[in-house]
Scaffold this motif. Sequence first.
Motif, PDB file in Angstrom:
ATOM      1  N   GLN A 175       2.111 -19.407 -11.400  1.00  0.00           N
ATOM      2  CA  GLN A 175       2.913 -20.571 -11.740  1.00  0.00           C
ATOM      3  C   GLN A 175       4.193 -20.152 -12.472  1.00  0.00           C
ATOM      4  OE1 GLN A 175       0.878 -23.436 -14.289  1.00  0.00           O
ATOM      5  NE2 GLN A 175       2.834 -24.035 -15.217  1.00  0.00           N
ATOM      6  N   MET A 176       4.066 -19.278 -13.482  1.00  0.00           N
ATOM      7  CA  MET A 176       5.210 -18.883 -14.290  1.00  0.00           C
ATOM      8  C   MET A 176       6.234 -18.084 -13.497  1.00  0.00           C
ATOM      9  SD  MET A 176       3.482 -17.891 -17.952  1.00  0.00           S
ATOM     10  CE  MET A 176       5.081 -17.519 -18.673  1.00  0.00           C
ATOM     11  N   LEU A 177       5.754 -17.266 -12.548  1.00  0.00           N
ATOM     12  CA  LEU A 177       6.646 -16.445 -11.732  1.00  0.00           C
ATOM     13  C   LEU A 177       7.062 -17.141 -10.444  1.00  0.00           C
ATOM     14  CD1 LEU A 177       5.572 -14.329 -13.773  1.00  0.00           C
ATOM     15  CD2 LEU A 177       5.539 -12.677 -11.884  1.00  0.00           C
ATOM     16  N   ARG A 178       6.418 -18.302 -10.180  1.00  0.00           N
ATOM     17  CA  ARG A 178       6.652 -19.035  -8.939  1.00  0.00           C
ATOM     18  C   ARG A 178       6.498 -18.112  -7.728  1.00  0.00           C
ATOM     19  NH1 ARG A 178      11.315 -21.659 -11.810  1.00  0.00           N
ATOM     20  NH2 ARG A 178      10.741 -23.795 -12.304  1.00  0.00           N
ATOM     21  N   CYS A 179       5.386 -17.397  -7.726  1.00  0.00           N
ATOM     22  CA  CYS A 179       5.126 -16.434  -6.651  1.00  0.00           C
ATOM     23  C   CYS A 179       3.620 -16.307  -6.482  1.00  0.00           C
ATOM     24  CB  CYS A 179       5.744 -15.077  -6.992  1.00  0.00           C
ATOM     25  SG  CYS A 179       5.403 -13.782  -5.800  1.00  0.00           S
ATOM     26  N   ARG A 180       3.113 -16.584  -5.278  1.00  0.00           N
ATOM     27  CA  ARG A 180       1.668 -16.521  -5.060  1.00  0.00           C
ATOM     28  C   ARG A 180       1.108 -15.126  -5.294  1.00  0.00           C
ATOM     29  NH1 ARG A 180       0.805 -18.892   0.811  1.00  0.00           N
ATOM     30  NH2 ARG A 180       2.686 -17.626   1.114  1.00  0.00           N
ATOM     31  N   GLN A 181       1.894 -14.092  -4.922  1.00  0.00           N
ATOM     32  CA  GLN A 181       1.413 -12.721  -5.091  1.00  0.00           C
ATOM     33  C   GLN A 181       1.203 -12.353  -6.559  1.00  0.00           C
ATOM     34  OE1 GLN A 181       3.827 -13.711  -3.148  1.00  0.00           O
ATOM     35  NE2 GLN A 181       3.583 -12.843  -1.086  1.00  0.00           N
ATOM     36  N   ALA A 182       1.836 -13.106  -7.462  1.00  0.00           N
ATOM     37  CA  ALA A 182       1.717 -12.804  -8.890  1.00  0.00           C
ATOM     38  C   ALA A 182       0.295 -13.008  -9.398  1.00  0.00           C
ATOM     39  CB  ALA A 182       2.681 -13.662  -9.695  1.00  0.00           C
ATOM     40  N   ALA A 183      -0.492 -13.772  -8.687  1.00  0.00           N
ATOM     41  CA  ALA A 183      -1.877 -14.009  -9.109  1.00  0.00           C
ATOM     42  C   ALA A 183      -2.727 -12.753  -9.015  1.00  0.00           C
ATOM     43  CB  ALA A 183      -2.496 -15.126  -8.267  1.00  0.00           C
ATOM     44  N   ALA A 184      -2.262 -11.748  -8.286  1.00  0.00           N
ATOM     45  CA  ALA A 184      -3.062 -10.531  -8.055  1.00  0.00           C
ATOM     46  C   ALA A 184      -2.821  -9.470  -9.121  1.00  0.00           C
ATOM     47  CB  ALA A 184      -2.762  -9.969  -6.668  1.00  0.00           C
ATOM     48  N   ILE A 185      -2.431  -9.860 -10.328  1.00  0.00           N
ATOM     49  CA  ILE A 185      -2.083  -8.874 -11.354  1.00  0.00           C
ATOM     50  C   ILE A 185      -3.239  -7.929 -11.661  1.00  0.00           C
ATOM     51  CG2 ILE A 185      -2.595 -10.606 -13.145  1.00  0.00           C
ATOM     52  CD1 ILE A 185      -0.133  -7.619 -13.362  1.00  0.00           C
ATOM     53  N   ALA A 186      -4.463  -8.427 -11.753  1.00  0.00           N
ATOM     54  CA  ALA A 186      -5.600  -7.550 -12.073  1.00  0.00           C
ATOM     55  C   ALA A 186      -5.817  -6.525 -10.964  1.00  0.00           C
ATOM     56  CB  ALA A 186      -6.864  -8.378 -12.294  1.00  0.00           C
ATOM     57  N   GLU A 187      -5.739  -6.975  -9.719  1.00  0.00           N
ATOM     58  CA  GLU A 187      -5.917  -6.057  -8.598  1.00  0.00           C
ATOM     59  C   GLU A 187      -4.798  -5.015  -8.548  1.00  0.00           C
ATOM     60  OE1 GLU A 187      -6.061  -9.290  -8.528  1.00  0.00           O
ATOM     61  OE2 GLU A 187      -7.942  -9.923  -7.568  1.00  0.00           O
ATOM     62  N   GLN A 188      -3.584  -5.420  -8.861  1.00  0.00           N
ATOM     63  CA  GLN A 188      -2.469  -4.483  -8.833  1.00  0.00           C
ATOM     64  C   GLN A 188      -2.582  -3.447  -9.949  1.00  0.00           C
ATOM     65  OE1 GLN A 188       0.515  -7.532  -8.973  1.00  0.00           O
ATOM     66  NE2 GLN A 188       1.027  -7.300  -6.804  1.00  0.00           N
ATOM     67  N   LEU A 189      -3.019  -3.857 -11.114  1.00  0.00           N
ATOM     68  CA  LEU A 189      -3.253  -2.890 -12.184  1.00  0.00           C
ATOM     69  C   LEU A 189      -4.379  -1.936 -11.799  1.00  0.00           C
ATOM     70  CD1 LEU A 189      -2.883  -5.131 -15.373  1.00  0.00           C
ATOM     71  CD2 LEU A 189      -1.232  -3.489 -14.453  1.00  0.00           C
ATOM     72  N   ASP A 190      -5.400  -2.467 -11.123  1.00  0.00           N
ATOM     73  CA  ASP A 190      -6.470  -1.593 -10.618  1.00  0.00           C
ATOM     74  C   ASP A 190      -5.889  -0.530  -9.689  1.00  0.00           C
ATOM     75  OD1 ASP A 190      -8.422  -3.000 -11.979  1.00  0.00           O
ATOM     76  OD2 ASP A 190      -9.032  -4.202 -10.242  1.00  0.00           O
ATOM     77  N   ARG A 191      -4.993  -0.924  -8.817  1.00  0.00           N
ATOM     78  CA  ARG A 191      -4.423   0.017  -7.851  1.00  0.00           C
ATOM     79  C   ARG A 191      -3.557   1.064  -8.543  1.00  0.00           C
ATOM     80  NH1 ARG A 191      -2.735  -2.889  -2.256  1.00  0.00           N
ATOM     81  NH2 ARG A 191      -2.942  -0.724  -1.588  1.00  0.00           N
ATOM     82  N   LEU A 192      -2.831   0.656  -9.577  1.00  0.00           N
ATOM     83  CA  LEU A 192      -2.077   1.638 -10.354  1.00  0.00           C
ATOM     84  C   LEU A 192      -3.007   2.676 -10.953  1.00  0.00           C
ATOM     85  CD1 LEU A 192       0.735  -0.084 -12.475  1.00  0.00           C
ATOM     86  CD2 LEU A 192       0.976   1.393 -10.480  1.00  0.00           C
TER      87      LEU A 192
ATOM     88  N   PRO B  63       0.812  -1.227   0.000  1.00  0.00           N
ATOM     89  CA  PRO B  63       0.000   0.000   0.000  1.00  0.00           C
ATOM     90  C   PRO B  63       0.843   1.273   0.000  1.00  0.00           C
ATOM     91  CG  PRO B  63      -0.900  -1.608   1.535  1.00  0.00           C
ATOM     92  CD  PRO B  63       0.408  -2.159   1.075  1.00  0.00           C
ATOM     93  N   HIS B  64       1.950   1.274   0.753  1.00  0.00           N
ATOM     94  CA  HIS B  64       2.792   2.472   0.810  1.00  0.00           C
ATOM     95  C   HIS B  64       3.355   2.821  -0.563  1.00  0.00           C
ATOM     96  CE1 HIS B  64       5.663   5.412   2.342  1.00  0.00           C
ATOM     97  NE2 HIS B  64       6.591   4.798   1.621  1.00  0.00           N
ATOM     98  N   ASP B  65       3.711   1.807  -1.339  1.00  0.00           N
ATOM     99  CA  ASP B  65       4.276   2.046  -2.670  1.00  0.00           C
ATOM    100  C   ASP B  65       3.240   2.681  -3.597  1.00  0.00           C
ATOM    101  OD1 ASP B  65       6.762   0.827  -1.947  1.00  0.00           O
ATOM    102  OD2 ASP B  65       5.783  -1.122  -2.160  1.00  0.00           O
ATOM    103  N   PHE B  66       2.028   2.166  -3.589  1.00  0.00           N
ATOM    104  CA  PHE B  66       0.992   2.742  -4.447  1.00  0.00           C
ATOM    105  C   PHE B  66       0.636   4.162  -3.990  1.00  0.00           C
ATOM    106  CE2 PHE B  66       0.391  -1.822  -5.148  1.00  0.00           C
ATOM    107  CZ  PHE B  66       0.348  -1.851  -6.535  1.00  0.00           C
ATOM    108  N   LYS B  67       0.695   4.397  -2.680  1.00  0.00           N
ATOM    109  CA  LYS B  67       0.439   5.739  -2.163  1.00  0.00           C
ATOM    110  C   LYS B  67       1.508   6.713  -2.644  1.00  0.00           C
ATOM    111  CE  LYS B  67      -0.300   8.320   2.132  1.00  0.00           C
ATOM    112  NZ  LYS B  67      -0.370   8.228   3.623  1.00  0.00           N
ATOM    113  N   ARG B  68       2.752   6.251  -2.658  1.00  0.00           N
ATOM    114  CA  ARG B  68       3.843   7.116  -3.117  1.00  0.00           C
ATOM    115  C   ARG B  68       3.737   7.385  -4.615  1.00  0.00           C
ATOM    116  NH1 ARG B  68      10.100   6.422  -3.585  1.00  0.00           N
ATOM    117  NH2 ARG B  68      10.802   8.504  -3.001  1.00  0.00           N
ATOM    118  N   ILE B  69       3.328   6.381  -5.374  1.00  0.00           N
ATOM    119  CA  ILE B  69       3.111   6.578  -6.806  1.00  0.00           C
ATOM    120  C   ILE B  69       2.082   7.676  -7.036  1.00  0.00           C
ATOM    121  CG2 ILE B  69       2.093   5.490  -8.854  1.00  0.00           C
ATOM    122  CD1 ILE B  69       3.466   2.878  -7.929  1.00  0.00           C
ATOM    123  N   GLU B  70       1.017   7.655  -6.242  1.00  0.00           N
ATOM    124  CA  GLU B  70      -0.019   8.688  -6.360  1.00  0.00           C
ATOM    125  C   GLU B  70       0.498  10.036  -5.889  1.00  0.00           C
ATOM    126  OE1 GLU B  70      -4.724   9.358  -5.147  1.00  0.00           O
ATOM    127  OE2 GLU B  70      -3.523   7.827  -4.112  1.00  0.00           O
TER     128      GLU B  70
END
Length: 464
Positions: free
Chosen positions: A163-180, A135-142
Amino acid sequence: MSKQYAGTILRVYPGSLAEELGLVPGDKIWSVNGQNLRDIIDLSFAMADEEIDLEIEHGDGSREVISFDKDFDEELGVEFSSAVFDGIRRCANHCYFCFVDMIAPNMRSSLSIKDDDYRLSFLYGNFVTMTNMGPHDFKRIEQFHLSPLYVSVQCMNPELRAQMLRCRQAAAIAEQLDRLEQAGADYHTQVVLCSGLNDGEELERTIREVAARRPHALSMAVVPVGITKYRNDPFPLAQFDAAGAARVIDAVEPWQEKMRREDGRTFFYLGDEFYFLAGRDVPPADYYDGFPQLDNGIGLTRNFIEEWGKTVPSELPYDEPICLDVVTGTAVAPVLRKLAESVDKRNLTIRIIPVANDYFGHTVNVSGLLTARDIIARLQAMPGRRDGILLPESALRSGEDVFLDDVSLSEMKAAFPEARIEVVRSGGDYRRALTDWLHYHKDRGAECSYTWQSNAGYTKPSDE
C-alpha cells in the motif's frame, strides 16, 4: 548477440595505467577481453586478468583494441561519467512519502531521477526497495559477492508495504530478504517512518522481524518522513511533532538496550530529527557503533560533535576584531550555537544564522537542502559587520561548487564582497574555522560531500 554498452571516461588519474595507455576523458570502453560491460562491476572483475585486450572508442568515433599486460591488482585509474553503462534502473514505485516527487519544479533533471538500482546500493549505499529485481539479479549478487546492500524496508507487514509503495511486488519483502540471504549478501535496512502508518505496532513488528534476521541484517535506521510544500499526492501525510517523536524514541530505546545486551551493539538507530523534535540530546557516540549509516544521516550530529572534541583549537590570538556568520539549517542550529558559545576567543564574534527553507517549505529543516537564494536572502537581511561566512558543505553538489538551485559558489561570493566565504564539512572543520579563521581554508577537491536523499536522509548523489 547481447547488446553492448560503453563506459565513458570522465577523468584519468595522473600516473595511472590509463594515462600510460594514452586514454583521455571522453574515450569510451566497450569491452575487456571480449566481455561486454554493463557497469563498473563487470569492468572490475574483467580487469582482474593480467593480460588485457581493451576495446576503446575515441572522441572522433574511431575504435581500437589496446593489448597490454598488468599486475593482478593494478587498477585502470579512471573515473566514469556513470557507474552503470546500461542505464540506471529507475524506481517503478509510487510511494506515499517519495521525496523526489516533492521537489520544486524546474530544478535540474538529475534531482528528479528516482533510482532503484541494486548496483548503486552496493557501490554507493543508495537504498533500494528490490521491487524491480528478478532471479538474474539475485544470481549476479551471489556471483559477484555484492555485499552489503542497503534496503528500504519501510515495514514488514506485506499488505501495508504494498500500500505504502503502491506496488504489488512490495508485499514480497520477506521473500526478497530471504533471497538476499541465500545469495550470501548482508544488508543494512531503513524505515521511513510515517505518523499513523508504519509507526506504533507496525514499527514494533518491523523491528522484531528485522532483528530476527541477524547476522545478515546489519543495522536498521528509522528516519522521519520529510514533506515539502510541493507535495501534491492525495494521500494525507503528517510529520511528527514533539510528542510523536518522543513516543518513537521511547518505543525504540528498549530494543536498543536489548540489542546491546545481546550483541554488544545498538543495531537500531534513529534519525537526528527525532531527538531535535523531542528536545532530547542525541545519544553518545558508542550508541552508533562506528556510525554504519552515517551516509544516511544517522548520527551526523553526534559525529560532528565528536570531531569537534577531537580537534585541537588554535591558540593564536585575533589581534583585530573578526565577525563570522555561520549558516545552518534550522534543525541543527542549537547544536552549532552551543559549540560556538564554548569558544573563548578575544575579538571574535560569532553569529549563528538559521536559514528557514522558503524554497522547499519550512518543514524541511536540514542544512543539505538549503538553496543559495534562501541563504543569500537571510544573510542580506542581517545587518552589521561580517568578515567571514561559513557554509555547510552538504548544501553544495558533490564535487562541484553548485547549490541545489544551480547558483554557483562564486555567484554567492559575488553577493558578499565584504566577506570571505568558506565551507565546513565536519566538526573539526568548524572548530578550526572559528579558532583559526585567518588561516582556515577548505580544499574540497579530495572529498565527496553528501546531498539529499529521496527518503529524508542524506546520501551520495545518483549518477545521471
